[in-house]
Structures are given as C-alpha cells and as structure tokens.
Design a protein around this motif. Structure first.
Motif, PDB file in Angstrom:
ATOM      1  N   ARG A 197       1.054  -1.004   0.089  1.00 52.95           N
ATOM      2  CA  ARG A 197      -0.287   0.059  -0.324  1.00 52.95           C
ATOM      3  C   ARG A 197       0.762   1.182  -0.108  1.00 52.95           C
ATOM      4  O   ARG A 197       1.321   1.603   1.016  1.00 52.95           O
ATOM      5  N   ALA A 198       1.263   1.686  -1.197  1.00 52.67           N
ATOM      6  CA  ALA A 198       1.928   2.880  -1.110  1.00 52.67           C
ATOM      7  C   ALA A 198       1.288   4.278  -1.119  1.00 52.67           C
ATOM      8  O   ALA A 198      -0.014   4.200  -1.149  1.00 52.67           O
ATOM      9  N   LEU A 199       1.846   5.046  -0.209  1.00 55.30           N
ATOM     10  CA  LEU A 199       1.065   6.338   0.179  1.00 55.30           C
ATOM     11  C   LEU A 199       1.489   7.487  -0.474  1.00 55.30           C
ATOM     12  O   LEU A 199       2.901   7.721  -0.631  1.00 55.30           O
ATOM     13  N   VAL A 200       0.627   8.431  -1.034  1.00 52.45           N
ATOM     14  CA  VAL A 200       1.048   9.648  -1.816  1.00 52.45           C
ATOM     15  C   VAL A 200       0.368  10.855  -0.925  1.00 52.45           C
ATOM     16  O   VAL A 200      -0.689  10.415  -0.233  1.00 52.45           O
ATOM     17  N   ASP A 201       0.437  11.951  -1.529  1.00 50.88           N
ATOM     18  CA  ASP A 201      -0.095  12.943  -0.851  1.00 50.88           C
ATOM     19  C   ASP A 201       0.017  13.199   0.526  1.00 50.88           C
ATOM     20  O   ASP A 201      -0.975  13.267   1.259  1.00 50.88           O
ATOM     21  N   LYS A 202       1.206  13.106   1.133  1.00 44.88           N
ATOM     22  CA  LYS A 202       1.531  13.209   2.552  1.00 44.88           C
ATOM     23  C   LYS A 202       0.999  11.965   3.378  1.00 44.88           C
ATOM     24  O   LYS A 202       0.207  12.244   4.472  1.00 44.88           O
ATOM     25  N   GLY A 203       0.644  10.718   2.892  1.00 47.06           N
ATOM     26  CA  GLY A 203      -0.190   9.582   3.555  1.00 47.06           C
ATOM     27  C   GLY A 203      -1.490   9.680   3.414  1.00 47.06           C
ATOM     28  O   GLY A 203      -2.239   8.771   3.835  1.00 47.06           O
ATOM     29  N   LYS A 204      -1.953  10.737   2.534  1.00 51.41           N
ATOM     30  CA  LYS A 204      -3.644  10.956   2.499  1.00 51.41           C
ATOM     31  C   LYS A 204      -4.127   9.699   1.690  1.00 51.41           C
ATOM     32  O   LYS A 204      -5.533   9.382   1.621  1.00 51.41           O
ATOM     33  N   ARG A 205      -3.598   9.539   0.639  1.00 41.91           N
ATOM     34  CA  ARG A 205      -4.000   8.634  -0.674  1.00 41.91           C
ATOM     35  C   ARG A 205      -3.445   7.460  -0.733  1.00 41.91           C
ATOM     36  O   ARG A 205      -2.017   7.326  -1.236  1.00 41.91           O
ATOM     37  N   PRO A 206      -3.708   6.298  -0.343  1.00 44.32           N
ATOM     38  CA  PRO A 206      -3.039   4.793  -0.390  1.00 44.32           C
ATOM     39  C   PRO A 206      -3.365   4.506  -2.144  1.00 44.32           C
ATOM     40  O   PRO A 206      -4.224   4.779  -2.750  1.00 44.32           O
ATOM     41  N   LEU A 207      -2.163   3.697  -2.398  1.00 44.44           N
ATOM     42  CA  LEU A 207      -2.234   3.188  -4.002  1.00 44.44           C
ATOM     43  C   LEU A 207      -1.986   1.640  -3.588  1.00 44.44           C
ATOM     44  O   LEU A 207      -1.024   1.428  -3.029  1.00 44.44           O
ATOM     45  N   TYR A 208      -2.708   0.743  -4.223  1.00 41.94           N
ATOM     46  CA  TYR A 208      -2.088  -0.867  -4.202  1.00 41.94           C
ATOM     47  C   TYR A 208      -1.411  -1.040  -5.615  1.00 41.94           C
ATOM     48  O   TYR A 208      -1.467  -0.659  -6.638  1.00 41.94           O
ATOM     49  N   LEU A 209      -0.152  -1.381  -5.014  1.00 42.76           N
ATOM     50  CA  LEU A 209       0.888  -1.654  -6.019  1.00 42.76           C
ATOM     51  C   LEU A 209       1.515  -3.207  -5.839  1.00 42.76           C
ATOM     52  O   LEU A 209       1.361  -3.707  -4.798  1.00 42.76           O
TER      53      LEU A 209
END
Length: 944
Positions: free
Chosen positions: A497-509
């Motif tokens: 679960r990668a996190l972007v936007d200062k941890g607010k938006r998780p991405l499944y990679l």
C-alpha cells in the motif's frame, strides 16, 4: 464535467510516433548490480583519502615540546569588528564565501580550524596534538580538489579538540562551544563492538549530588555506545532492579532510540535502602554469559560498569565463579563522591579485573568515563589494525607509537551516493535504498528523520535507528530484510500500500525488490513497480534533473544545468554530460513537440489555465491559457517545487496519473482551494509493450464550481425546471474524490476536507457500501505521551503509587506557573485509516435511521475518480454518528511494544573483533588517569 475531454490526445497523434519509439523493459537484477558497482567504486575512493597515513606520520615525527606556544585566531570572532571598525582581539580578516557544496554556508576552503569544547583545558599534550595535526590541512585541501563530492573533513581527538575543514564553526544557542567529538557514535572506531552492563548503586548513601553525578556518568557511558553495541542497566540496593523491566535478563541494541529511552528512565531513579552488590554482580555476569553462549549481543567485548560510592562486601568468590582465570569480562569501577571510606573493595574489583577511577564532581565525569575506551582499544593497538566499520557512518582508525592515535575522515552526503541510482530510471513509484549491517535505513524515500515541533524542524530522537521493517512494513515476514542483512543477492515481490499526498491517498501496487551487497559498505535495494513501472520510453528525461556532472571538475561548478548542456552540445565540454541521459532528453523533446501546437489550437473555457504533459523521466511540456496577472495559481512556476520533477522527486499529479486508467481523469483539490488539478495517463505501445506518461490540466476552482452547479440543474427526461436540484436549501451536494476528500461543496471552507469529518453518518454508510477502509501504519510517528515505559509493571510496585501520583498532580497544578506545560513529542507507533472507493459501485442510495431519517444518493461520474453525494440538509445525525476522522491512533499494547524493543532482529556483525590480547592482560589500571591518548572521526553519511 466536459472540460477535461478537450485535453485527451487524439489516437492518431500517438500512432504517428509509435514507429520511432523504442520501449525497453528494465532488468532489475542488472540495475542493482550496476548501481552497487558504481557505489562501491565511489565509496571505496573515499577510504583512500591518505588522512590516516598523514596523521600517523605527523605524530611519529613530532617532537613533544612541554613549553609549546603558538599564535592563533578565534574562528568564532573572525571578521568581527568593534565600534571603531577595528578587528577584535583574536579576530582578524578571513575571506568567507557561500558554497553550495557546504549547504550554502560561508566557508574558507583554504584552511581548517580547531574547535575546543569548554571542558578541555590548555595543557601541553593538547597543544602538541593540535600543533602536529596542522599537517592534515594540506591533505584536506588536496582531497577536496581531487574529489569535490567530499564535504566536511575532520580529525577528532579523545582529548576533545576537533579539526574540521573547511573553516566554519559557530557556537551553540548559548554562545558556548559545547560540542565534544568524543560523545558521537563514531567513538566506536576506537573499539570493537561491546556488550555493556551498567550497574548503579541507588542505596540511601547515594542521595543528593552523588546521584546527580551517577546519572551524568550513566548518560555519558550511553553516549559512547552505538548500534553495534548492546547494553542494559541494573539499579541495586538490597534487591536487584532493572531500570526497564521489559529488558529483564537480556541485552538490547544500543541504538539511539534505546539509549534515549534509558536516559529518560535513569532520571526517575530514587535512592533508598542499603547497597547489596553481590546479587547485582551475579545477575550482570549471568546476562553476559548467557548472551555469549546463545550467540546474542555483540559476540565481542564484554564489560560491567559499576557506579557506586563504595562497597562493604567481599565478592572475590563471584569473580572466581564467573570471570576467572580468563577475565574476559572487564569490570570498570567509577567511585562516586569525595568520601573514600569504603573504596578499598571497589578498587579491588577493578584492579583485578580492569579499571578504577574516582569521580568527585560533575566536571570529572567526561574525562574519567572516556578512559575505558583506552582499555578496550588495546587489542586493536597491539595488533596494529586499521579497521573500516559501517554503522551510521564510515570509520577508519590510525595509530601512534603503539597507542591508539585516533580516527579521521570526511562526510559523504547520501545525496551524492543516491545520485548513482537516479529515480528517473526507476519510475514514478520505483526507488533505491540503503541499509546498514543492522538493518537500519541510511537512505530511503519514505524515511522521515525530522519532525515539526511548533515552528521548528528537529531531528527525531531515533532518526538513525529506523529499521527497514518499519518502513517496508508490508514485508511482515521480514524476508526482504533478512536476505539483505545476510548480504544475499536476489529479488522478491510484495503487494504494498504505497502512500502519496502526505499519506492521505493509498495506492495498491505490486513492487519487485532487487537487492545485493556492496563490499565493505551498506546494502543496496532497488524497487520497480510491476507493470508500467518496468517499462520506459527511450528518450525521456527532465530538464529539472541533474544530467550534467558539474561537481567532478572544480572549473565546471560555475555552470548551471542549461549552460553545461549547451557547452556539451557545442563540443566544448565533452566530459560534462551523462550521454545516455542527454540523448533521451533530446529524443523525448522531438517526440512530444507536436503537442504544444495541438493544445494551442484548442478553444478552452476561461478558467482553464494550464495544459501539461510529463514523461516518466521528467520532461515537461506546458501550455498556458492565462497570463500571469490573471492566473489564480502558481502551478508549475519555478517556485512550485512540489509539482516539478527533480532528481529524486516525482510530482503528485504524475504519480496519480500513471496509476490511473488511461483516459480516466483523476481530480484533486490543491491546499489553497483556488484551483484543481485533473490528470490522466497517456500510453504509447511498441512491439507489444505499453509505456505511460502523464497529462492533464489545471483549472480554477471557480470554473469547476460554475460547470458543476450548471450541470446539477439539468434533469434528464424532464421538461422545464427540475423539481429538485442542488440549489435547493433542502439538499447538500458534494463532489467527492475516490479517497473521500471533498472537491466541491456549497461551503467553500469544506473543500479539501475529508468527507467523514463533515458528515460521519453518510461516510459510515459509504464505507459499508463500497468506499472501504484500509489500515495504514506509521512506525516513525511522534506522539505527545508522558507514559514512556514499555512495561506496565511500575504501577504495581506499590499500592500507594496512585495516591502519590495524585498528590504530585495536585501540588504541581497548585504551584505550577500559569503557563501550560506541553508534553514533549516522543517516538511512537500509530495506525490510521485510509479510504478508496470501489469503482464497481456506480450508483447507490440508502436511508439512515436517526431521528428524522437521513436519505442520501451517490452517483459515480464516468471517466473520473469522482462521485456526487447528495444528502438531506435538514437531517442532523451528529448525535448518533460522530465525525469519522483520519487521525492516527497510537498503538499502546505494552506487551507488543516490549517485545519489539527487546527483540534482536537478524543483523550482520562487523567483520573485525578486537576483544582480547594476551599482552594486554599484563596491564592493570588502578589509578585515576591513564597515560593514553585517543582521537576519533569518521566518514559520516548525512540523512537531512
């Protein structure tokens, strides 16, 4: 919302370039091998700086002069003038220039200077050591000219002085030069790894100043330890007490986190009872013997540090049982206080097992504690070894006439090392990282070494002891960590679960990790995201990237990247460029050139301000539809660092675009609530392979609101005015993105907020219906928590504890200053929620039973990450459903935390161990001071 449709690139535009584009699949095994070889060559060159040999020669040929005197300047007063414009005494004029190589600080690269802490006195042996270390200045200068990637170079002495190149030294906030190089982790260069048990007497006789001195002594000992050492602290009276009950019967790694934890606990020690040393001594020997037998701890030096004001017992039998005849466990005794009534037994312990000293004042602590290092360094000195050790830093020792002279070195900024594995080759979510032999992170894009304390950024107490498992926390079985620490070469695939936007938006990679060993240095890992992350165009690179090596030759440092590229293309500086990188830049520029004409020809609505495209490597094309005087945003301006590509940074819009379905736009609001970004992926295929770039536009929030409210008035299959629309006071309408953040609302103040904060009842229903919640972990968090004990044993020590605590609370509140005391931030582990909308749920509605029933409707907007949420404005469910927040929650399970703190993860011990030498055992140190000299320094790997 039709505006984004104009930005879609017609398929024929992409077809035109597919025949000339080559898409390559990155070979992670080859990349990690190439990077490791380059890093090995770079770091290996730093180890050959000739500083060690020069320091030895300078000392060898220096004739000691007991009456030595020399003139000097005070570097903290240089260029300082008095009221009459004259240079102050010991000041003088020295040219200082700001140098970007040294963080833009004003320095003089022709000279080094000496820093002497206030507790170091003007003695002949110190003056002689300073004088002969002047020979290093020419070596410092020569090293910097040959290798400009070097930064600070230095020589540190156990007597306390510190020679640093180039000239730059400032006092601390109190105007005092308090820095003492002997209190740094690189003191390990003087000794091999060690297991230390600190025994402290807390009997009634230790009250007052004695206990203050004892605490300071413990803290000073802890400051000499590093991550390759292991430690525990036992306090004793008529019973044995572990300062941290969680650490009972074991040794823990002396990393920064544990050392600071011990210091906090030591402050709470209170004296009582009568000192019984035998049981505590037995317990200490048992811990050390069990660690050696089980292969735990350092498996090298072992020592007991006894801190007491005297001992009445005879304990020869204990040493006969546990430590004789080999005497492999050294015992260092620190007799506290001016009285010497019961000193004989204490002195016997040390003189028959290693070292004894008397500490009568706080000023004596520093010098007397440091003496134990001379004893532990003797096997290394006798063997005449120069060890290279990596912990948080690189270290190299030098010798003087059979006595340890010291260690020398230079900082190597991690940025210079990581440039050898540029992120443009690894993709938006790919990266390289470095760890130490202990599994601690040296470099990782998710390492956060600083925290915000009020308005100031400060280093975290445990910034250099963050374990790989605390960042790559999806590696639950620690397969990646174990393989890397064991020095293996290989690869592993993990769902993350990668996190972007200062941890607010998780991405499944799905990430593929490739790793290998770097000889005599830390361990390297490379991450590539499965799918498009392993595919790249030939010819993509960012003009913001570093593709010209202007640091190699001092004559090139005056060129910026554009100037350097022009000189390379004109053939004036053929060695300036990374040739492959520049070829990719030019190729990518040619391929994307037609887009600007296409965008310029489009008729866009007022409020659409910028169209942009970015490639995997960072090349950007930008078309502005609004002049600078009318634009509401500074988007993609030179000051907008967050949205530009740099050598180690992909902007948020690009990272979101490449993980989005091509042609489906991803919308998100920007913090200042003036504009919105819409971005999507664009694909190009060649020979069955497809690679991605990012494309999008930036529009004002006013335009999006205007278009949305206009659309919300329209009703399909209804003639005339809609019977109900978002204009109605009975309805609340929201445009919410796939992570639950509000893009549009009737209340502008709600834009950018998490929808659960605004309406917890509807958000709770959405979670059940499709917007699902995922748990995210942060093992680098900072919490305000006064309860720092890992064990819950303390409240059980006495039935009167709660009463005493209540009384302390009452008096502290009754007598305290009116200013509110703020609890300090401490490292902690937290869990917090993240949200992602399930795109298969295209439409939903429900009824919430709370007083007057709350009805809501959710409708997905095609080709976007957005949903429209419509709720009843006159129905308040806040009493039954509180707000759903994104606030982190601290993980406070005491037993879990204790297990984590005391666990000994897989680690690779340093290759060398100098623990014992037969010649050394002829020496007994029973005085107070030793006729030995130690110096220390290092190649430091900087995290900021």
């Amino acid at each position: 919302i039709p505006a984004h449709a104009q930005m879609k690139i017609p398929p024929e535009k992409l077809k035109d370039v597919e025949s000339i584009i080559k898409i390559v699949e990155l070979d992670g095994d080859r990349l990690v091998k190439e990077y490791s070889d380059e890093m090995e060559r770079m770091l290996g060159s730093k180890m050959k700086s000739r500083l060690a040999e020069s320091a030895e020669d300078a000392d060898l040929y220096h004739e000691f002069n007991a009456s030595l005197k020399f003139d000097y300047y005070n570097s903290m007063l240089i260029n300082t003038v008095d009221e009459d414009g004259n240079y102050v005494e010991l000041g003088g004029e020295f040219p200082l220039e700001e140098n970007e190589h040294f963080n833009n600080l004003p320095v003089n690269t022709q000279q080094s200077d000496i820093q002497v802490p206030t507790n170091v006195y003007n003695k002949p042996y110190i003056l002689n050591a300073i004088y002969n270390s002047e020979a290093l200045n020419d070596i410092f200068l020569s090293n910097f000219q040959k290798d400009p990637t070097l930064t600070w170079q230095y020589f540190g002495s156990s007597t306390g002085f510190f020679r640093i190149y180039p000239i730059r030294w400032t006092p601390d906030s109190n105007g005092v030069a308090a820095f003492d190089c002997r209190n740094r982790n690189y003191i390990q260069a003087a000794t091999s790894p060690k297991d230390i048990i600190i025994m402290v007497d807390i009997s009634g006789s230790m009250k007052g100043l004695k206990m203050t001195i004892a605490r300071h002594t413990i803290n000073t000992i802890l400051d000499t330890l590093g991550e390759n050492d292991f430690v525990n602290i036992i306090a004793y009276t008529d019973y044995v007490r572990y300062v941290e009950p969680c650490f009972r019967g074991t040794l823990v790694q002396a990393d920064l986190d544990n050392r600071e934890h011990f210091k906090t606990l030591v402050e709470e020690l209170h004296v009582k009872g009568e000192a019984k040393i035998k049981n505590a001594m037995k317990e200490s020997f048992k811990i050390l013997n069990e660690a050696r037998a089980s292969g735990q701890g350092s498996m090298c030096n072992q020592a007991i540090m006894l801190i007491t004001d005297g001992a009445m017992e005879d304990f020869e039998s204990i040493f006969e049982e546990f430590n004789w005849p080999e005497r492999r466990v050294r015992v260092f005794t620190y007799l506290i206080g001016r009285e010497m009534t019961f000193a004989q037994n204490t002195k016997w312990i040390a003189c028959n097992n290693k070292y004894y000293t008397h500490i009568s004042t706080l000023a004596d602590v520093q010098e007397n504690v440091m003496e134990y290092l001379h004893v532990l360094s003797r096997p290394m000195v006798i063997n005449h070894d120069h060890d290279i050790i990596w912990t948080e830093a690189y270290m190299d020792t030098v010798l003087s006439h059979g006595i340890l002279l010291g260690v020398v070195g230079s900082d190597v900024p991690l940025m210079e090392v990581m440039k050898l594995a540029p992120r443009y080759t690894l993709g938006a979510h790919g990266y390289a990282f470095l760890i130490t032999n202990n599994g601690y992170i040296l470099a990782h894009p998710d390492l956060r070494p600083l925290y915000k304390d009020g308005k100031k950024l400060r280093p975290k107490p445990n910034y250099n002891s963050v374990d790989l498992s605390e960042v790559e926390w999806e590696d639950t079985d620690e397969l990646l960590r174990t393989a890397m620490v064991n020095g293996e070469t290989g690869s592993i695939s993990l769902s993350v679960r990668a996190l972007v936007d200062k941890g607010k938006r998780p991405l499944y990679l799905i990430n593929e990790y490739f790793y290998t060993n770097i000889d005599e240095t830390p361990f390297l890992g490379v991450v590539l995201t499965k799918g498009h992350g392993k595919l790249a165009f030939m010819g993509n690179v960012s003009v913001e990237e570093t593709y010209c090596e202007t640091d190699i030759d001092p004559a090139h440092r005056k060129y910026n990247q554009l100037q350097a590229a022009i000189r390379y293309l004109l053939g004036k500086e053929p060695d300036l460029e990374d040739e492959v990188l520049l070829q990719q830049t030019l190729f990518d520029a040619v391929v994307t050139a037609p887009l600007e004409a296409y965008w310029t020809a489009l008729m866009v609505e007022p409020g659409v301000e910028t169209a942009f495209l970015g490639t995997r490597a960072g090349l950007m094309r930008i078309t502005r539809y609004a002049g600078v005087e009318t634009r509401v945003a500074r988007f993609l301006s030179p000051s907008d660092k967050d949205n530009l590509f740099t050598i180690d940074h992909f902007p948020l819009w690009y990272r979101l675009a490449v993980e989005n379905t091509p042609g489906t736009f991803y919308y998100y609001p920007v913090n200042d609530k003036k504009y919105v970004i819409a971005t999507t992926a664009v694909t190009v295929s060649s020979e069955g392979k497809t690679a991605m770039a990012g494309i999008g536009l930036q529009m004002s929030l006013d335009l999006l609101e205007k278009r949305f409210w206009a659309i919300a008035k329209q009703c399909a299959n209804v003639d005339g005015v809609c019977p109900l629309s978002c204009e109605s006071v009975d309805l609340n309408c929201f445009l919410v993105d796939n992570n639950g953040f509000i893009l549009l609302s009737k209340e502008r103040s709600e834009v950018g907020r998490f929808f659960g904060e605004v309406d917890g009842s509807v958000m709770a229903s959405l979670v059940k219906m499709g917007m699902f919640k995922v748990s995210l972990f942060d093992y680098q968090a900072m919490c305000r928590n006064s309860h720092h004990h890992a064990s819950s044993a303390r409240p059980l020590l006495s039935p009167f504890y709660s009463i005493a605590a209540l009384m302390r609370w009452f008096f502290s509140n009754a007598l305290a200053h009116k200013q509110k005391k703020v609890e300090p931030l401490l490292p902690c582990d937290t869990v917090y929620p993240g949200f992602m909308y399930d795109p298969s749920v295209r439409e939903a509605n429900s009824l919430i039973k709370c007083g007057r029933c709350q009805m809501f409707v959710v409708q997905q907007i095609p080709d976007s990450n957005l949903v429209v949420v419509v709720t009843q404005a006159d129905c308040d469910c806040s009493r039954q459903y509180g707000p759903m927040l994104l606030e982190p929650e601290e993980l406070k399970n005491a037993s879990v935390k204790c297990n984590r703190m005391r666990s000994q993860k897989v680690r690779r011990r340093p290759q060398s161990c100098h623990a014992y030498h037969p010649k050394q055992e002829n020496a007994k140190d029973c005085g107070g001071a030793l006729a030995l000299s130690v110096s220390s320094s290092l190649f430091s790997a900087s995290l900021l």
